[in-house]
Write an enzyme that holds these catalytic residues in place. Structure first.
Site, PDB file in Angstrom:
ATOM      1  CE  LYS A   1      -9.534  -5.108  11.966  1.00  0.00           C
ATOM      2  NZ  LYS A   1     -10.805  -4.430  11.664  1.00  0.00           N
TER       3      LYS A   1
ATOM      4  CE  LYS B   1     -10.736  -8.798  13.562  1.00  0.00           C
ATOM      5  NZ  LYS B   1     -11.993  -8.187  14.034  1.00  0.00           N
TER       6      LYS B   1
ATOM      7  CG  ASP C   1     -10.687  -4.913  15.793  1.00  0.00           C
ATOM      8  OD1 ASP C   1     -11.029  -4.395  16.882  1.00  0.00           O
ATOM      9  OD2 ASP C   1     -11.506  -5.338  14.947  1.00  0.00           O
TER      10      ASP C   1
ATOM     11  CG  ASP D   1     -16.133  -2.402  14.526  1.00  0.00           C
ATOM     12  OD1 ASP D   1     -17.243  -2.131  14.019  1.00  0.00           O
ATOM     13  OD2 ASP D   1     -15.532  -3.471  14.272  1.00  0.00           O
TER      14      ASP D   1
ATOM     15  CE  LYS E   1     -17.226  -4.109  10.948  1.00  0.00           C
ATOM     16  NZ  LYS E   1     -16.914  -4.795  12.209  1.00  0.00           N
TER      17      LYS E   1
HETATM   18 MG   LIG Z   1     -13.581  -4.400  14.587  1.00  0.00          MG
END
Ligand SMILES: [Mg+2]
Length: 284
Positions: free
Chosen positions: A77, A79, A108, A159, A183
């Site tokens: 991933k 960012k 992300d 998210d 989460k």
């Molecule tokens: Mg995230």
């Protein structure tokens, strides 16, 4: 916990800590793993992503190739919410080109783009073979997220916009994303996270086991809950312990063959190292 939620608004991190302590006690008193209290263990291990964060293309490619070689991660991933969106997209495309079909690349954006930027950048990311785009727009822009989800083939993940059961119901209803990151600290505990997962499952929304970069203890808690969810289509990112200098538990969390091994045993399957807790405690 229901009573607590009636009395206290928000404070989801604190609520999660209190609830997990109660669940740990309840499971240990029955001498079972906590996942038995959430429907039982379905997965013994789950895919584990890694974040490439050096910001330098060559360095990130080298790191990805090394982890592929070690069989530690094959989902990476990036960012990309900070800096020039167009340069960031080029950086990601080059990494995907270098790793080819051996690895999945996801991004992300952490809410950083407006809808015009998202339209341009997601087209380029999709063309470059990126597998998922996480929270491209600010949390308030449900309608924009719905338009992106309808427009692109690449899955759009919510998210920061997907916290409560009500959020996830709205996302499901309006298709403001076709996958969500779970989460426990966002939802306010394991019970709420399991409910969120149920709503998403019923709507055909893909699931991802997110992290707040927890220690070995927090990671064991997330791992045990995620192990009870039938389909974790996008795997997990519970790599917190790999970033920490030390563990708060006697046993480390194990990572093998591109997956995180779900801790097994009473409670959350890990024992707290009281010496380490004392060592890292701050005096008030
Ligand atoms: Mg995230």
């Amino acid at each position: 916990m229901y009573e607590v939620s009636q009395q206290v608004r928000g404070n989801n991190f604190a609520k999660t800590v209190v609830e997990t302590a109660i669940i740990d006690l309840a499971a240990r008193s029955k001498d079972v793993a906590a996942f038995e209290l959430f429907g039982g263990q379905i997965h013994t291990s789950l895919p584990i992503a890694w974040t490439l964060a050096s910001g330098e293309t060559a360095k990130d490619i080298e790191e990805a190739k090394e982890f592929l070689h070690q069989k530690r991660h094959n989902i990476f991933k990036l960012k990309i919410g900070k800096g020039d969106p167009f340069k960031n997209v080029e950086h990601v495309r080059k990494i995907k080109q270098a790793v080819g079909d051996e690895a999945r690349i996801t991004v992300d954006v952490n809410q950083a783009w407006d809808e015009d930027t998202a339209n341009y950048c997601i087209a380029a990311l999709e063309d470059g073979g990126v597998s998922m785009v996480e929270q491209p727009l600010p949390t308030w822009n449900y309608e924009g997220m719905a338009r992106l989800t309808a427009r692109f083939k690449v899955p759009i993940m919510a998210d920061e916009a997907a916290n409560s059961i009500q959020d996830v119901f709205q996302i499901s209803k309006h298709r403001a994303g076709n996958c969500i990151a779970l989460k426990p600290c966002k939802a306010g505990g394991l019970t709420q996270t399991k409910k969120v997962a149920g709503i998403a499952e019923a709507a055909g929304i893909g699931l991802y086991g997110g992290t707040m970069i927890e220690s070995s203890l927090g990671t064991a808690i997330c791992a045990q809950l995620y192990a009870t969810i039938p389909e974790m289509k996008f795997g997990t990112e519970i790599f917190g312990p790999l970033l920490f200098q030390d563990d708060l538990t006697l046993e480390p969390i194990k990572f093998e063959n591109f997956e995180v091994i779900i801790p097994n045993g009473p409670g959350f399957g890990v024992e707290i190292d009281h010496e380490k807790v004392k060592h890292f405690a701050r005096s008030l």
